[in-house]
Design an enzyme around this catalytic site. Structure first.
Site, PDB file in Angstrom:
ATOM      1  N   LYS A 117       0.765  -1.219  -0.009  1.00  0.00           N
ATOM      2  CA  LYS A 117       0.223   0.082   0.070  1.00  0.00           C
ATOM      3  C   LYS A 117       0.852   1.138  -0.037  1.00  0.00           C
ATOM      4  O   LYS A 117       0.518   2.179  -0.575  1.00  0.00           O
ATOM      5  CB  LYS A 117      -0.979  -0.121   1.073  1.00  0.00           C
ATOM      6  CG  LYS A 117      -2.400  -0.790   1.001  1.00  0.00           C
ATOM      7  CD  LYS A 117      -3.286  -0.241   2.004  1.00  0.00           C
ATOM      8  CE  LYS A 117      -4.755  -1.157   1.983  1.00  0.00           C
ATOM      9  NZ  LYS A 117      -5.609  -0.641   2.798  1.00  0.00           N
ATOM     10  N   LYS A 200      -5.800 -11.261  -7.081  1.00  0.00           N
ATOM     11  CA  LYS A 200      -7.036 -11.378  -5.946  1.00  0.00           C
ATOM     12  C   LYS A 200      -8.338 -10.591  -6.669  1.00  0.00           C
ATOM     13  O   LYS A 200      -7.764  -9.518  -7.360  1.00  0.00           O
ATOM     14  CB  LYS A 200      -6.702 -10.701  -4.767  1.00  0.00           C
ATOM     15  CG  LYS A 200      -7.252 -11.164  -3.436  1.00  0.00           C
ATOM     16  CD  LYS A 200      -6.725 -10.632  -2.173  1.00  0.00           C
ATOM     17  CE  LYS A 200      -7.218  -9.321  -2.092  1.00  0.00           C
ATOM     18  NZ  LYS A 200      -7.253  -8.533  -0.756  1.00  0.00           N
ATOM     19  N   LYS A 203     -11.873  -4.733  -5.231  1.00  0.00           N
ATOM     20  CA  LYS A 203     -12.642  -3.616  -5.352  1.00  0.00           C
ATOM     21  C   LYS A 203     -11.861  -2.649  -6.173  1.00  0.00           C
ATOM     22  O   LYS A 203     -12.297  -1.628  -6.738  1.00  0.00           O
ATOM     23  CB  LYS A 203     -13.328  -2.947  -4.243  1.00  0.00           C
ATOM     24  CG  LYS A 203     -12.237  -2.435  -3.321  1.00  0.00           C
ATOM     25  CD  LYS A 203     -12.972  -2.024  -1.903  1.00  0.00           C
ATOM     26  CE  LYS A 203     -11.956  -2.259  -0.668  1.00  0.00           C
ATOM     27  NZ  LYS A 203     -12.692  -2.426   0.498  1.00  0.00           N
TER      28      LYS A 203
HETATM   29  P1  AMP Z   1     -11.112  -5.695   2.342  1.00  0.00           P
HETATM   30  O1  AMP Z   1     -12.049  -5.185   1.725  1.00  0.00           O
HETATM   31  O2  AMP Z   1      -9.784  -5.843   1.687  1.00  0.00           O
HETATM   32  O3  AMP Z   1     -10.990  -4.722   3.682  1.00  0.00           O
HETATM   33  O4  AMP Z   1     -11.284  -7.136   3.074  1.00  0.00           O
HETATM   34  C1  AMP Z   1     -12.272  -7.330   4.054  1.00  0.00           C
HETATM   35  C2  AMP Z   1     -12.285  -8.908   4.322  1.00  0.00           C
HETATM   36  O5  AMP Z   1     -12.828  -9.662   3.141  1.00  0.00           O
HETATM   37  C3  AMP Z   1     -11.001  -9.472   4.687  1.00  0.00           C
HETATM   38  O6  AMP Z   1     -11.246 -10.585   5.759  1.00  0.00           O
HETATM   39  C4  AMP Z   1     -10.332 -10.054   3.729  1.00  0.00           C
HETATM   40  O7  AMP Z   1      -9.629 -11.324   4.018  1.00  0.00           O
HETATM   41  C5  AMP Z   1     -11.423 -10.424   2.579  1.00  0.00           C
HETATM   42  N1  AMP Z   1     -11.307 -10.647   1.167  1.00  0.00           N
HETATM   43  C6  AMP Z   1     -11.483  -9.454   0.585  1.00  0.00           C
HETATM   44  N2  AMP Z   1     -10.890  -9.884  -0.738  1.00  0.00           N
HETATM   45  C7  AMP Z   1     -10.914 -11.163  -0.875  1.00  0.00           C
HETATM   46  C8  AMP Z   1     -10.793 -12.126  -1.891  1.00  0.00           C
HETATM   47  N3  AMP Z   1     -10.317 -11.971  -3.129  1.00  0.00           N
HETATM   48  N4  AMP Z   1     -10.838 -13.289  -1.718  1.00  0.00           N
HETATM   49  C9  AMP Z   1     -11.169 -13.896  -0.195  1.00  0.00           C
HETATM   50  N5  AMP Z   1     -11.395 -12.925   0.712  1.00  0.00           N
HETATM   51  C10 AMP Z   1     -11.144 -11.481   0.498  1.00  0.00           C
END
Ligand code: AMP
Ligand code: TRP
Length: 337
Positions: A117, A200, A203
């Site tokens: 980041k 991955k 968003k």
């Molecule tokens: P974030 O939106 O990155 O803050 O992620 C929030 C939660 O969603 C965390 O527990 C991440 O590990 C999970 N997460 C985000 N993107 C993925 C993905 N592509 N696959 C699995 N888990 C995800």
């Protein structure tokens, strides 16, 4: 160390745009843990983590409420679970400060999320972004949470949480903080991009076709799955046959997670079939599971006062657990109260 109440904590940043990755890797599993009834469950919108990078204030407000609606639409019941946003419970930041003084610079510098980041311009990143994992440890340990369901990408932060708990316990000659277990399991701990099986689903990907958003319509969902990148081979008999086919493997995992099956069972069911047959089945399943959630989210967003009431009540319940733990921590550290 076994006399801690079985308690789950997890958080998601309200930085906008929930994807199928968030749903399968996080929210659906949060719901399953809530319904299993084996643990108390506490789920949080981590707005203080979100502001470690710039957030437009109006967007932050909207995204926090939208995430709350997403949690509830996915099946989080605010009676069964405690649901709130982080900044309403000051104890997170208060314990976070103590942990800033426990964690070491060297530990933080090794965090891959920080490196990703902050990028090349780390001199210009916020101090909050650097300290982010110490606040995350505080989120978890202010409730003495024993289990934390997250996606694969958060594993390193959970290890750091354990290191902080161990160092605190060691420095102050106590066993006050539990050594929390990460829960990274199921078919969808890492949902990949629909356009590139090595990335991955996120968003922040510039291509909207790479992801399914929680706000997508049924038509969008079906179109994105129809157009998902695959290969010309039929599906194999066993999962081993997908070792070098990341896009195919990803679609199998998504099907399995949506349908509460193992990836082995899905491969066995579709063995020998082409994507021309598998993709419509996946599209139907994804639409059936996901479009009720987006509909319910939109409905809940009509009544923001109700969302705010739910969060406030959740925060009050959270504080009841957090306040005595903070007091005891201050006492252990030697602060006069
Ligand atoms: P974030 O939106 O990155 O803050 O992620 C929030 C939660 O969603 C965390 O527990 C991440 O590990 C999970 N997460 C985000 N993107 C993925 C993905 N592509 N696959 C699995 N888990 C995800
Ligand atoms: N860092 C997590 C993410 O980006 C969000 C988070 C903050 C979290 N505090 C937490 C997750 C505590 C689990 C437990 O997804």
């Amino acid at each position: 160390m076994s006399d801690f109440t079985p308690r789950v904590f997890s958080g998601i940043q309200p930085s906008g745009g929930l994807t199928l990755g968030n749903y399968l890797g996080a929210m659906k599993r949060f719901v399953d843990m809530q319904n299993a009834g084996t643990h108390e469950t506490i789920y949080c919108m981590v707005d203080q983590h979100a502001i470690t990078v710039w957030q437009n204030p109006e967007d932050l407000r909207k995204n926090t409420r939208e995430l709350a609606a997403g949690f509830i639409a996915s099946g989080i019941d605010p009676e069964k679970s405690i649901l709130f946003n982080q900044s309403q419970v000051a104890e997170h930041a208060q314990l976070g400060w103590v942990f800033n003084c426990v964690a070491r610079m060297g530990w933080m510098k090794r965090m891959t999320q920080w490196k990703d980041k902050a990028g090349k311009n780390s001199e210009n990143a916020s101090l909050g972004l650097f300290g982010y994992p110490a606040l995350m440890a505080a989120d978890i340990l202010i409730y003495h949470a024993t289990h934390v369901p997250v996606g694969e990408d958060q594993k390193q932060h959970l290890e750091l949480t354990r290191d902080i708990a161990m160092k605190f316990n060691n420095d102050f000659g106590t066993d006050f903080f539990p050594i929390t277990e990460p829960v990274i399991e199921g078919a969808a701990t890492r949902v990949m991009s629909l356009r590139d099986g090595s990335k991955k689903m996120s968003k922040s990907d510039p291509s909207d076709m790479s992801r399914i958003n929680l706000t997508d319509t049924a038509d969008d969902i079906a179109k994105k799955i129809r157009k998902a990148k695959t290969d010309p081979e039929p599906l194999p008999d066993t999962l081993d046959g997908l070792a070098d086919r990341p896009e195919a493997r990803n679609l199998i995992n998504i099907y399995a997670a949506l349908n509460d099956q193992s990836p082995d069972a899905v491969v066995a069911e579709f063995a020998g079939q082409q994507f021309g047959a598998f993709k419509p089945a996946l599209a139907d399943l994804a639409v059936a599971k996901m479009s009720p959630i987006s509909g319910e989210m939109a409905r809940l967003m009509q009544d923001q006062a109700e969302i705010d009431r739910i969060l406030k009540r959740g925060a009050d319940r959270a504080r009841e657990i957090a306040a005595p733990i903070l007091e005891k921590t201050y006492d252990l550290v030697g602060m006069v109260r």
